[in-house]
Design a protein around this motif. Structure first.
Motif: not given
Length: 418
Positions: A84-85, A87-90, A110-111, A312-313
């Motif tokens: 999801s991370l 997906g939002e901010n590749p 699936n992850g 993640y950033d």
């Protein structure tokens, strides 16, 4: 003061790169938090991140995890699903900035459980100054009756290693990493198997190493690495890092090792072979294809981290084209296609563009919960082959029985390709 904790694979280029990246990330984003980076050897890294639940319980926010362990890490719920991370901010140009072979092993259930950090499939590293020397070529042809060039078969590899073995000059025909750490000899066995048309898997998709190709692979390997007239005498003590450093010190004409050690020998200051080396595909038995092994390192985030967003950033920052290039100039191996083709990098390391070729022939290890135990069994078998006279067939038959016992009730992940 609160710190973000990063478990780093112990290797000078990794440590220096991570520190520089964190400092630049904090400066760019006005972040005051310090990073506590602990450099760890392979066993210690696996122990603290996965076995001791360091990632799951939040002791580590970020960790280097190699793809041998990622199935294990996901099974233990140790690493954060980044789906999801992303997906939002590749990350920049994700997924197209990377070769497909660097994106599939971390895709499980699936992850997506990590981003590529350090790469470099196995290859043949050689001293081009020796191979291109006219006097050497003349002497080799007189002795063996054919032209000296990079070996296309394992028989040629053995003969060339014998030819260049000159202990009085502290030069040996080849160098191997035979320290029994559950990795190097396992990988070497797999490469010998694959380049003889063999596979780790049978038709039922089960691990099966009791077959003709495996016997031939172990027969050749045990004879090769114990040949005092062809191999560095300290190979038994060397891990891949030590073997790579011995090559950089000019102590071997050839090495079968990770691409990263060829790159390292071009960029470290005290290398004695800078500008004198090249890489090529591994030899194979006549009638069979070459192969390589792709095991790569990932940036992962601990599922128990209290700093998931910040982590993640940082991962996004650490995987930009600029950061990937920095890792390479520090002595690691960047994963982006842009780095492989970078003009400055290919001036510094003239064979860097060949990474794409290696990836086209790269196979991967089976993704199954029992693989770490299987690797230990194979490692022990190869060591026993080197140290005893027990036939390869008997050794492999005994090992396969133990593997079959482990295998009952387990299944392989669908991404296995070998």
């Amino acid at each position: 003061m609160e710190k973000i904790r990063i478990a780093v694979r112990k290797f000078d280029p990794f440590e220096s790169t991570l520190q520089k990246l964190w400092d630049a990330f904090c400066l760019q984003n006005n972040i005051k938090m310090e990073a506590e980076m602990i450099a760890l050897e392979l066993h210690d890294l696996y122990e603290t991140t996965i076995l001791a639940k360091g990632l799951k319980e939040g002791k580590w926010d970020i960790a280097h995890i190699n793809t041998d362990w990622i199935f294990d890490a996901v099974n233990e719920n140790a690493v954060l699903n980044l789906f999801s991370l992303i997906g939002e901010n590749p990350p920049e140009n994700y997924p197209f900035g990377w070769h497909k072979s660097l994106l599939h092993l971390q895709k499980l259930s699936n992850g997506i459980f990590g981003l590529p950090f350090h790469d470099g499939p196995e290859c043949l590293i050689y001293r081009k100054d020796l191979f291109e020397n006219e006097k050497e070529k003349e002497n080799f042809k007189k002795q063996f009756g054919y032209e000296l060039s990079t070996p296309k078969t394992w028989q040629e590899f053995a003969e060339i290693a014998t030819f260049f073995n000159r202990p009085e000059q502290n030069l040996y025909g080849s160098v191997f990493a035979n320290y029994p750490d559950g990795h190097n000899m396992v990988f070497d066995f797999c490469l010998q198997l694959w380049t003889r048309g063999g596979s780790l898997l049978n038709k039922k998709n089960q691990i099966d190493i009791h077959n003709e190709a495996a016997i031939k692979a172990l027969d050749f390997y045990r004879k090769m690495v114990t040949d005092k007239n062809a191999v560095h005498p300290k190979s038994r003590e060397f891990g891949s890092v030590e073997a790579g450093l011995a090559f950089a010190e000019g102590q071997a004409a050839m090495a079968i090792n990770w691409f990263g050690f060829a790159s390292m020998a071009e960029v470290i200051e005290d290398s004695k072979v800078k500008g004198k080396i090249d890489i090529t595909s591994l030899p194979s038995d006549p009638g069979y294809k070459t192969a390589s092994l792709n095991v790569y390192w990932l940036y992962t985030i601990g599922s128990g981290s209290k700093h998931k967003k910040l982590a993640y950033d940082f991962l996004r920052f650490a995987t930009t084209p600029e950061s990937d290039k920095l890792l390479t100039t520090e002595g690691g191996i960047g994963c982006r296609k842009s780095t492989w083709k970078d003009e400055e990098i290919n001036t510094l390391i003239p064979f860097y563009h060949k990474l794409e070729m290696l990836h086209e022939n790269a196979l991967t290890l089976p993704q199954t919960p029992i693989w770490p135990k299987v690797a230990e069994l194979i490692d022990s078998t190869v060591l026993k082959a080197i140290e005893t006279d027990i036939s390869s067939e008997i050794l492999l038959e005994e090992t396969q029985k133990k593997i079959s016992q482990l295998s009952q009730g387990t299944t392989l992940h669908s991404s296995v390709k070998n």
